[in-house]
Design a protein around this motif. Structure first.
Motif, PDB file in Angstrom:
ATOM      1  N   UNK A  61       0.837  -1.200   0.000  1.00 58.19           N
ATOM      2  CA  UNK A  61       0.000   0.000   0.000  1.00 58.19           C
ATOM      3  C   UNK A  61       0.877   1.257   0.000  1.00 58.19           C
ATOM      4  N   UNK A  62       1.918   1.252   0.795  1.00 59.20           N
ATOM      5  CA  UNK A  62       2.830   2.401   0.842  1.00 59.20           C
ATOM      6  C   UNK A  62       3.507   2.598  -0.506  1.00 59.20           C
ATOM      7  N   UNK A  67       3.879   5.635  -5.795  1.00 58.17           N
ATOM      8  CA  UNK A  67       3.582   5.726  -7.227  1.00 58.17           C
ATOM      9  C   UNK A  67       2.555   6.821  -7.508  1.00 58.17           C
ATOM     10  N   UNK A  68       1.533   6.925  -6.662  1.00 58.69           N
ATOM     11  CA  UNK A  68       0.507   7.949  -6.853  1.00 58.69           C
ATOM     12  C   UNK A  68       1.090   9.347  -6.653  1.00 58.69           C
ATOM     13  N   UNK A  69       1.957   9.497  -5.662  1.00 58.78           N
ATOM     14  CA  UNK A  69       2.574  10.803  -5.413  1.00 58.78           C
ATOM     15  C   UNK A  69       3.481  11.209  -6.568  1.00 58.78           C
ATOM     16  N   UNK A  77       3.631  14.577  -0.504  1.00 56.38           N
ATOM     17  CA  UNK A  77       3.029  13.238  -0.414  1.00 56.38           C
ATOM     18  C   UNK A  77       4.078  12.175  -0.690  1.00 56.38           C
ATOM     19  N   UNK A  78       4.995  12.458  -1.591  1.00 55.00           N
ATOM     20  CA  UNK A  78       6.048  11.498  -1.906  1.00 55.00           C
ATOM     21  C   UNK A  78       6.934  11.249  -0.700  1.00 55.00           C
ATOM     22  N   UNK A  79       7.322  12.287  -0.009  1.00 52.46           N
ATOM     23  CA  UNK A  79       8.165  12.120   1.184  1.00 52.46           C
ATOM     24  C   UNK A  79       7.427  11.336   2.273  1.00 52.46           C
ATOM     25  N   UNK A  80       6.146  11.652   2.476  1.00 45.02           N
ATOM     26  CA  UNK A  80       5.350  10.907   3.469  1.00 45.02           C
ATOM     27  C   UNK A  80       5.246   9.443   3.087  1.00 45.02           C
ATOM     28  N   UNK A  84       6.612   6.160   5.023  1.00 44.02           N
ATOM     29  CA  UNK A  84       5.689   5.080   5.377  1.00 44.02           C
ATOM     30  C   UNK A  84       6.219   3.738   4.864  1.00 44.02           C
ATOM     31  N   UNK A  85       6.729   3.725   3.631  1.00 41.81           N
ATOM     32  CA  UNK A  85       7.273   2.476   3.096  1.00 41.81           C
ATOM     33  C   UNK A  85       8.472   2.010   3.921  1.00 41.81           C
ATOM     34  N   UNK A  86       9.321   2.942   4.311  1.00 38.78           N
ATOM     35  CA  UNK A  86      10.484   2.604   5.149  1.00 38.78           C
ATOM     36  C   UNK A  86      10.026   1.997   6.475  1.00 38.78           C
TER      37      UNK A  86
END
Length: 113
Positions: A61-62, A67-69, A77-80, A84-86
């Motif tokens: 999901x992260x 990809x969406x950001x 949004x990309x940094x968030x 989140x993925x990390x």
């Protein structure tokens, strides 16, 4: 006698403290093992597999949020999403988030036969 719910491992609760819905999903997965809905493997092993599957889904999901950001050219949004993925990678790690499952193991040893 009603059983208490199996414990979500402490490190996962700590890592996911900002994602209460994720902790709830993990709890529901563990309950599905303790109440017998998941009976395809010994209970502790089934619980571990479900935890792994759930946290892997959180990581996917992260990745989708990244990809969406990127597609939206939204740097905040990309940094968030990257953070989140990390975090989800740490949660999925058998050396971090899934490292100490002793409390969960003790629960299944004591309560589920």
């Amino acid at each position: 006698m009603t059983l208490t719910a199996p414990p979500v491992p402490a490190k996962l609760r700590e890592l996911l403290k900002d994602y209460p819905e994720h902790i709830k999903q993990l709890q529901e997965a563990l309950i599905s093992v303790s109440d017998g809905r998941q009976n395809y493997a010994p209970p502790f092993e089934a619980a571990v597999w479900l935890l792994e599957d759930c946290v892997t889904a959180f990581k996917r999901e992260a990745r989708a949020e990244i990809d969406a950001a990127v597609a939206a050219s939204d740097s905040q949004a990309l940094e968030r999403a990257k953070e989140k993925e990390r975090l989800m990678s740490f949660a999925r790690s058998s050396n971090i988030g899934l490292a100490d499952l002793s409390e969960l193991h003790a629960y299944f040893d004591a309560n589920i036969r």
